[in-house]
Design a protein around this motif. Structure first.
Motif, PDB file in Angstrom:
ATOM      1  N   MET A   1       0.141  -1.625 -14.269  1.00  0.00           N
ATOM      2  CA  MET A   1       0.500  -2.678 -13.325  1.00  0.00           C
ATOM      3  C   MET A   1       1.956  -3.090 -13.540  1.00  0.00           C
ATOM      4  N   PRO A   2       2.685  -3.389 -12.452  1.00  0.00           N
ATOM      5  CA  PRO A   2       4.070  -3.849 -12.604  1.00  0.00           C
ATOM      6  C   PRO A   2       4.117  -5.204 -13.291  1.00  0.00           C
ATOM      7  N   GLU A   3       5.242  -5.498 -13.917  1.00  0.00           N
ATOM      8  CA  GLU A   3       5.426  -6.767 -14.611  1.00  0.00           C
ATOM      9  C   GLU A   3       6.469  -7.630 -13.916  1.00  0.00           C
ATOM     10  N   SER A   4       6.660  -7.386 -12.628  1.00  0.00           N
ATOM     11  CA  SER A   4       7.591  -8.184 -11.835  1.00  0.00           C
ATOM     12  C   SER A   4       7.066  -8.257 -10.407  1.00  0.00           C
ATOM     13  N   TYR A   5       7.672  -9.161  -9.623  1.00  0.00           N
ATOM     14  CA  TYR A   5       7.309  -9.294  -8.211  1.00  0.00           C
ATOM     15  C   TYR A   5       8.102  -8.336  -7.326  1.00  0.00           C
ATOM     16  N   TYR A   6       9.312  -7.974  -7.778  1.00  0.00           N
ATOM     17  CA  TYR A   6      10.178  -7.108  -6.982  1.00  0.00           C
ATOM     18  C   TYR A   6      10.896  -6.102  -7.864  1.00  0.00           C
ATOM     19  N   ARG A   7      11.289  -4.989  -7.226  1.00  0.00           N
ATOM     20  CA  ARG A   7      12.186  -4.017  -7.832  1.00  0.00           C
ATOM     21  C   ARG A   7      13.433  -3.931  -6.958  1.00  0.00           C
ATOM     22  N   ALA A   8      14.591  -3.961  -7.581  1.00  0.00           N
ATOM     23  CA  ALA A   8      15.848  -3.812  -6.847  1.00  0.00           C
ATOM     24  C   ALA A   8      16.082  -2.339  -6.559  1.00  0.00           C
ATOM     25  N   LEU A   9      16.375  -2.006  -5.309  1.00  0.00           N
ATOM     26  CA  LEU A   9      16.608  -0.627  -4.891  1.00  0.00           C
ATOM     27  C   LEU A   9      18.087  -0.346  -4.647  1.00  0.00           C
ATOM     28  N   GLY A  10      18.885  -1.379  -4.653  1.00  0.00           N
ATOM     29  CA  GLY A  10      20.304  -1.250  -4.373  1.00  0.00           C
ATOM     30  C   GLY A  10      20.896  -2.635  -4.272  1.00  0.00           C
ATOM     31  N   GLU A  11      22.110  -2.718  -3.770  1.00  0.00           N
ATOM     32  CA  GLU A  11      22.813  -4.000  -3.738  1.00  0.00           C
ATOM     33  C   GLU A  11      22.052  -5.065  -2.957  1.00  0.00           C
ATOM     34  N   ASP A  12      21.483  -4.695  -1.801  1.00  0.00           N
ATOM     35  CA  ASP A  12      20.811  -5.665  -0.940  1.00  0.00           C
ATOM     36  C   ASP A  12      19.359  -5.306  -0.645  1.00  0.00           C
ATOM     37  N   SER A  13      18.838  -4.245  -1.243  1.00  0.00           N
ATOM     38  CA  SER A  13      17.511  -3.755  -0.900  1.00  0.00           C
ATOM     39  C   SER A  13      16.531  -3.981  -2.053  1.00  0.00           C
ATOM     40  N   PHE A  14      15.268  -4.285  -1.684  1.00  0.00           N
ATOM     41  CA  PHE A  14      14.233  -4.573  -2.659  1.00  0.00           C
ATOM     42  C   PHE A  14      12.914  -3.952  -2.217  1.00  0.00           C
ATOM     43  N   GLU A  15      12.030  -3.799  -3.194  1.00  0.00           N
ATOM     44  CA  GLU A  15      10.661  -3.351  -2.941  1.00  0.00           C
ATOM     45  C   GLU A  15       9.710  -4.354  -3.580  1.00  0.00           C
ATOM     46  N   SER A  16       8.725  -4.815  -2.815  1.00  0.00           N
ATOM     47  CA  SER A  16       7.747  -5.760  -3.357  1.00  0.00           C
ATOM     48  C   SER A  16       6.664  -5.008  -4.115  1.00  0.00           C
ATOM     49  N   THR A  17       6.135  -5.628  -5.172  1.00  0.00           N
ATOM     50  CA  THR A  17       5.010  -5.056  -5.908  1.00  0.00           C
ATOM     51  C   THR A  17       3.716  -5.715  -5.438  1.00  0.00           C
ATOM     52  N   ILE A  18       2.597  -5.265  -5.970  1.00  0.00           N
ATOM     53  CA  ILE A  18       1.293  -5.797  -5.583  1.00  0.00           C
ATOM     54  C   ILE A  18       1.186  -7.291  -5.880  1.00  0.00           C
ATOM     55  N   HIS A  19       1.966  -7.779  -6.840  1.00  0.00           N
ATOM     56  CA  HIS A  19       1.867  -9.193  -7.228  1.00  0.00           C
ATOM     57  C   HIS A  19       2.381 -10.143  -6.155  1.00  0.00           C
ATOM     58  N   THR A  20       3.058  -9.642  -5.122  1.00  0.00           N
ATOM     59  CA  THR A  20       3.524 -10.513  -4.034  1.00  0.00           C
ATOM     60  C   THR A  20       2.470 -10.695  -2.947  1.00  0.00           C
ATOM     61  N   GLN A  21       1.337 -10.035  -3.063  1.00  0.00           N
ATOM     62  CA  GLN A  21       0.338 -10.012  -1.987  1.00  0.00           C
ATOM     63  C   GLN A  21      -0.105 -11.417  -1.586  1.00  0.00           C
ATOM     64  N   GLY A  22      -0.070 -11.703  -0.283  1.00  0.00           N
ATOM     65  CA  GLY A  22      -0.379 -13.023   0.234  1.00  0.00           C
ATOM     66  C   GLY A  22      -1.859 -13.338   0.306  1.00  0.00           C
TER      67      GLY A  22
END
Length: 262
Positions: A1-22
């Protein structure tokens, strides 16, 4: 399981992990980590040591998709002592959340500092707030909730913290960490249980005013929930850290019947 809510993909880009699920839809992000990420972007927008964020206003423009997205920031109103900033979360070709923030110059005002909000009991020794298990979604499941005695529908005091980083490998300030928990206020003292044949009551905005910079890992929510008679509600909270109140939040709600009468 990831240990963060997001991963940075570049200067302005991000990827959400399962922990952000609404909580309302499993394919969307919860607003809380989104608020934290946009606060992180605003705090890092041409930062100045002599200023701090004093108000952040979020408008939720629709479903916030999980997956990859961009965050773009700019200064709308530059100034020597007052600045207005903007951050947008752009996903699937549209702006899903827009945030504006007033950044104000800091000064020496300790001799006139005063506070009217009462301090709520601290989190030490409190029991887990088991009522939050009624909410689905991995974001709520990622949090540690502690309730002060007297929690009931429409009114309550709850402490919340998270063991996860906001962005993988990127340090976040205490302000960013705690702002990323504020949106949970709409669920801690819900007037009606979510789902089933009951009601949904998502917020369409989040307004946060900060009269001082918060500190620590625990966010205290002293919350009141009001439902009007015409489908509109309001969740109001005094925000606390371990040292006492540091601000307020407001969330306007759209209250809608579910089930057969929807």
């Amino acid at each position: 399981m990831p240990e963060s809510y997001y991963r940075a993909l570049g200067e302005d880009s991000f990827e959400s992990t399962i922990h952000t699920q609404g909580a309302w839809n499993d394919h969307e992000q919860h607003m809380s980590p989104v608020a934290g990420l946009l606060a992180y972007a605003l705090e890092n927008c041409s930062p100045r040591e002599d200023m701090r964020l004093a108000r952040i206003s979020y408008d939720i423009l629709g479903v916030i998709p999980r997956g990859t997205f961009d965050v773009r920031t700019k200064i709308l109103r530059p100034g020597r002592t007052i600045e207005l900033l903007e951050a947008e979360l752009i996903a699937e070709g549209r702006t899903a959340v827009r945030a504006t923030a007033w950044r104000l110059v800091k000064g020496a005002t300790a001799e006139v500092a005063a506070l009217e909000d009462a301090r709520m009991p601290g989190p030490d020794g409190l029991e887990t707030a088991h009522g939050m298990t009624q909410w689905p979604g991995d974001f709520i499941g990622s949090l540690d909730f502690r309730a002060v005695d007297g929690l009931r529908p429409g009114r309550g005091q709850v402490w919340v913290r998270t063991p996860y980083d906001l962005v993988e490998g990127a340090p976040a300030s205490d302000l960013v960490r705690l702002v990323g928990l504020v949106d949970t206020a709409n669920g801690i003292a819900a007037r009606v249980p979510p789902g089933g044949d009951s009601y949904m009551f998502p917020n369409v905005d989040l307004q946060i005013h900060l009269h001082r910079a918060p500190r620590g890992e625990w966010l205290g929510l002293d919350t009141k929930v009001t439902f009007g008679a015409d489908g509109i509600g309001l969740t109001s909270s005094v925000l606390h850290d371990a040292e006492g109140p540091f601000g307020r939040s407001e969330q306007i709600l759209t209250v809608r019947r579910l089930g057969l009468n929807a």
